[in-house]
Motif scaffolding. Structure first.
Motif, short mmCIF file in Angstrom:
data_model
loop_
_atom_site.label_atom_id
_atom_site.label_comp_id
_atom_site.label_asym_id
_atom_site.label_seq_id
_atom_site.Cartn_x
_atom_site.Cartn_y
_atom_site.Cartn_z
N ARG A 89 0.85 -1.20 0.00
CA ARG A 89 0.00 0.00 0.00
C ARG A 89 0.89 1.25 0.00
O ARG A 89 1.82 1.36 0.79
N PHE A 90 0.61 2.19 -0.93
CA PHE A 90 1.36 3.45 -1.01
C PHE A 90 0.38 4.60 -0.80
O PHE A 90 -0.57 4.76 -1.57
N LEU A 91 0.61 5.40 0.22
CA LEU A 91 -0.27 6.55 0.49
C LEU A 91 0.16 7.77 -0.30
O LEU A 91 -0.62 8.69 -0.54
N HIS A 92 1.44 7.80 -0.67
CA HIS A 92 1.97 8.88 -1.53
C HIS A 92 2.66 8.18 -2.70
O HIS A 92 3.51 7.32 -2.48
N PHE A 93 2.31 8.53 -3.93
CA PHE A 93 2.87 7.81 -5.07
C PHE A 93 2.83 8.71 -6.31
O PHE A 93 2.17 9.76 -6.34
N TYR A 94 3.59 8.28 -7.32
CA TYR A 94 3.69 9.03 -8.57
C TYR A 94 3.00 8.25 -9.70
O TYR A 94 2.89 7.01 -9.64
N PRO A 95 2.59 8.92 -10.75
CA PRO A 95 2.00 8.22 -11.90
C PRO A 95 2.95 7.16 -12.47
O PRO A 95 2.50 6.12 -12.95
N SER A 96 4.25 7.42 -12.41
CA SER A 96 5.22 6.46 -12.95
C SER A 96 5.16 5.13 -12.19
O SER A 96 5.39 4.06 -12.78
N GLN A 97 4.84 5.19 -10.88
CA GLN A 97 4.72 3.94 -10.10
C GLN A 97 3.48 3.16 -10.53
O GLN A 97 3.52 1.93 -10.64
N VAL A 98 2.38 3.87 -10.75
CA VAL A 98 1.16 3.20 -11.21
C VAL A 98 1.43 2.44 -12.50
O VAL A 98 0.99 1.30 -12.70
N LYS A 99 2.20 3.08 -13.39
CA LYS A 99 2.52 2.47 -14.69
C LYS A 99 3.47 1.28 -14.51
O LYS A 99 3.28 0.21 -15.12
N ALA A 100 4.49 1.46 -13.65
CA ALA A 100 5.53 0.41 -13.48
C ALA A 100 4.96 -0.85 -12.82
O ALA A 100 5.34 -1.97 -13.18
N TYR A 101 4.05 -0.66 -11.84
CA TYR A 101 3.56 -1.81 -11.09
C TYR A 101 2.34 -2.43 -11.78
O TYR A 101 1.27 -2.60 -11.20
N SER A 102 2.53 -2.73 -13.04
CA SER A 102 1.43 -3.31 -13.82
C SER A 102 1.35 -4.81 -13.57
O SER A 102 2.32 -5.43 -13.09
N ILE A 103 0.22 -5.40 -13.90
CA ILE A 103 0.02 -6.85 -13.69
C ILE A 103 1.06 -7.63 -14.49
O ILE A 103 1.33 -7.32 -15.66
N GLY A 104 1.70 -8.58 -13.81
CA GLY A 104 2.73 -9.39 -14.46
C GLY A 104 4.15 -8.95 -14.13
O GLY A 104 5.12 -9.68 -14.39
N ALA A 105 4.30 -7.71 -13.58
CA ALA A 105 5.66 -7.23 -13.24
C ALA A 105 6.18 -8.00 -12.03
O ALA A 105 5.44 -8.25 -11.06
#
Length: 687
Positions: A89-105
């Motif tokens: 769980r990340f309470l503070h995060f960047y759009p780049s993290q949303v993109k990087a932590y995609s399903i299958g990573a």
């Protein structure tokens, strides 16, 4: 230290490193980790110990990730391995993290696991994308103190480069003789540094985190040893100067003692004998006289001053505030004028005509005792024959101020004796470390007949009871203080002001004689108000903390301190010491306002439970640490970075012994050791 490699770094990077105290390759190597992370092993998710404290590392594939907005916006992912699922769980995060932590990573996650609503979870773990065959770290990962513009990765790389070069550099050579290493069972310096920057995976991480591993103990010992060497060298250097030998003559001394209304205590006689012995030698005395509030330091200082005066040498007495300096002036005048000794007074607020008169008396040698504030430092103050400097509340003066007064001696390579007094007791660990260059005398008993002050903690909501108690005391012929922390209202702090309190109490007690004293009054007004209070003409004195030290009114037996939760322990203890100075027990009421912070609650508990200044100081040191306790921001003393005086007492004791051995038997090793640890910081010890 000149260092080709450090000077070849990018100038902007150099400036950032300087903010971390790094100015050379050696200082880069001595920039040791704050803590460590264990990235050398993986836990199966199923085997994460329930309720485990500390961090664990797991690896798995992201099977679900979404941004949810319930209660607060957060990024929640599910990581799966062969044994189970972990929520991150990340309470503070960047759009780049949303993109990087995609399903299958595939991710490797390090953090503290806990049981959440859906099972095992980590909040804000360290998370990075890896491949299936990505190797694990082969050493524990150090986490360094960093600054803006310097990342952990960049700093770690610089340190590793410096370490690889440092193995062949002279500055990494061992400074301690083999016999000392063996006797104290110390690891080698090079070995200790390497281990702390690159700890092997089989090491017990708790020993590193708690800084009790032998490698940490070696570094802490070296740091304490450098401090002790520096202090002892300063002590020896001072003894190479000459001072006047002020022999005991005891003519005026005996006359003064015969006029006193009290007998000196055993403790006073003991410290006076130590001071008199120092004064009679040709080595400049530099002695710290410690004593709790009301223990009788001033009369000891007066008797020391008479020893100088009886040898035809002048004495300077310096205090940090005009109120305290004037109290000293009046006290010394009452003792010395009947002996035929001229006492001069210097303050920043004097009229020019009066000041010139005093300056002439001092320069001609007619005034044998000179009392003043920092005005004594000024260039136009010329002593005829200065033999002794007495500095009260020495911790309030910066290093350079004390040096300026000491250098008013009249001959080259000649110093006056110096007696420093402090009513803020210094705990033994600090005395052994930061005051190791001084001889220390302690008055460890109060004069007979002094009753302990009763301390009461009272909530602001019971103010009316306190007001009734003040009226009762004043109508019974006693006097009281009402202490406020600020003069002007601060909306942010919501503190009662001295002016408002004075106006309120004047209306509440129309039948009492009330006055107000604070730091912004001119010296004449302050002096007149304090004099009226001393003579009983004022029954209730509303004051700021200007009355913290030196004020002595035996009939004052009640003190109310507003917003006691905002004040430090030393200040509360000093203020409390202004009452109970007569035959009747004093009562100190600490008015506090809720809510209380944890540290405020602890301070009030300590001041309520303890009356012994040394125990209060010891507790204060535990609460604040040596930096704030010593006021080093003003004095410029370099602080210990690694050693902890509470935890490492055994190392401090050993360092004291080894310092003497090195200076006596291995002087070159002592110099190399000092150069490594202090470099150009050693200059402050001149004082």
């Amino acid at each position: 230290m000149k260092n080709d490699h450090f000077s070849s770094l990018n100038p902007q990077l150099q400036q950032k490193l300087v903010r971390l105290g790094i100015r050379s390759e050696l200082e880069l190597i001595l920039h040791l980790p704050l803590r460590y992370e264990d990235e050398t092993r993986l836990y199966p998710i199923r085997d994460i110990p329930d309720g485990k404290t500390g961090q664990v590392q797991v690896e798995g594939v992201i099977i679900h990730c979404e941004v949810i907005t319930r209660s607060r916006r957060q990024l929640v992912c599910q990581v799966k391995d062969a044994s189970g699922i972990l929520f991150i769980r990340f309470l503070h995060f960047y759009p780049s993290q949303v993109k990087a932590y995609s399903i299958g990573a595939r991710v490797r996650v390090l953090g503290e696991a806990r049981t959440g609503f859906f099972g095992a979870e980590m909040v804000h773990p360290k998370c990075r994308i890896v491949h299936e065959e990505s190797p694990l770290a082969d050493t524990l990962t150090p986490v360094y103190p960093i600054t803006a513009g310097v990342t952990q990765t960049a700093l770690a790389k610089l340190i590793q480069q410096a370490l690889s070069r440092g193995h062949s550099r002279e500055y990494m050579a061992e400074t301690l003789p083999e016999a000392i290493l063996q006797h104290y069972q110390l690891l080698g310096f090079r070995e200790s540094i390497a281990l702390l920057h690159q700890p092997p995976p089989d090491i017990t991480i708790d020993l590193l985190q708690s800084r009790t591993h032998p490698a940490w103990r070696r570094i802490k010992f070296d740091e304490l040893l450098a401090q002790q060497l520096s202090m002892r060298m300063h002590y020896r250097q001072r003894r190479s100067y000459r001072a006047p030998a002020l022999q005991e003559r005891n003519h005026l001394t005996h006359v003064l003692l015969a006029t006193l209304a009290f007998e000196l205590t055993v403790a006073q006689k003991k410290v006076l004998a130590e001071i008199k012995s120092d004064l009679s030698t040709t080595s400049p005395m530099q002695r710290l006289l410690q004593g709790d509030v009301g223990s009788g330091k001033t009369i000891v200082a007066a008797l020391a001053a008479l020893q100088a005066i009886e040898n035809d040498y002048q004495v300077a007495v310096m205090a940090p505030t005009e109120i305290l300096a004037e109290q000293h002036y009046q006290k010394f005048l009452s003792w010395f004028a009947p002996l035929g000794v001229t006492v001069a007074w210097l303050s920043g607020s004097q009229k020019k005509k009066q000041r010139d008169l005093e300056l002439n008396q001092i320069a001609a040698g007619h005034a044998m005792l000179v009392v003043g504030t920092h005005a004594l430092f000024q260039e136009q103050v010329r002593f005829f024959r200065l033999g002794l400097v007495i500095v009260d509340e020495q911790h309030r003066f910066g290093v350079h101020q004390r040096l300026a007064l000491r250098e008013k001696g009249s001959e080259p390579n000649w110093l006056p004796h110096q007696l420093m007094m402090s009513a803020t007791p210094i705990p033994r660990t600090l005395s052994m470390s930061y005051y190791a260059d001084l001889d220390v005398s302690v008055i460890d008993q109060l004069p007979p007949g002094r009753s302990p002050v009763v301390t009461k903690l009272i909530d602001e909501s019971r103010r009316s009871e306190v007001i009734a108690r003040v009226r009762e005391a004043c109508q019974a012929g006693k006097q009281a203080y009402w202490v406020c922390p600020l003069i002007e209202e601060s909306e942010a702090l919501q503190l009662k002001t001295a002016v408002e309190t004075y106006e309120f109490l004047s209306q509440t007690f129309p039948d009492l004689k009330i006055n107000l004293v604070h730091g912004r009054l001119n010296a004449q007004d302050k002096s007149a108000i304090m004099s009226a209070f001393s003579q009983g003409e004022v029954q209730l004195l509303v004051a700021t903390t200007v009355i913290e030290v030196g004020v002595d009114v035996p009939n004052a037996c009640l003190m109310v301190i507003e917003h006691a939760e905002r004040m430090g322990l030393s200040q509360l203890h000093q203020l409390r010491g202004r009452i109970g100075r007569g035959s009747e027990a004093g009562i100190c009421v600490l008015l506090y306002q809720k809510p209380l912070s944890q540290i405020a609650r602890e301070r009030l508990r300590i001041i309520f439970e303890h009356s012994d200044g040394f125990e209060i100081a010891r507790q204060d040191l535990k609460l604040r640490g040596p930096g704030e306790f010593l006021g080093t921001r003003q004095s410029g003393i370099p602080m210990l970075r690694f050693a902890d005086l509470q935890q490492d007492m055994d190392l401090l004791e050993a360092a004291r012994t080894v310092a003497e051995t090195l200076l006596r038997d291995y002087p070159e090793a002592a110099q190399r050791h000092l150069q490594r640890w202090l470099g150009d910081k050693n200059a402050y010890l001149r004082v």
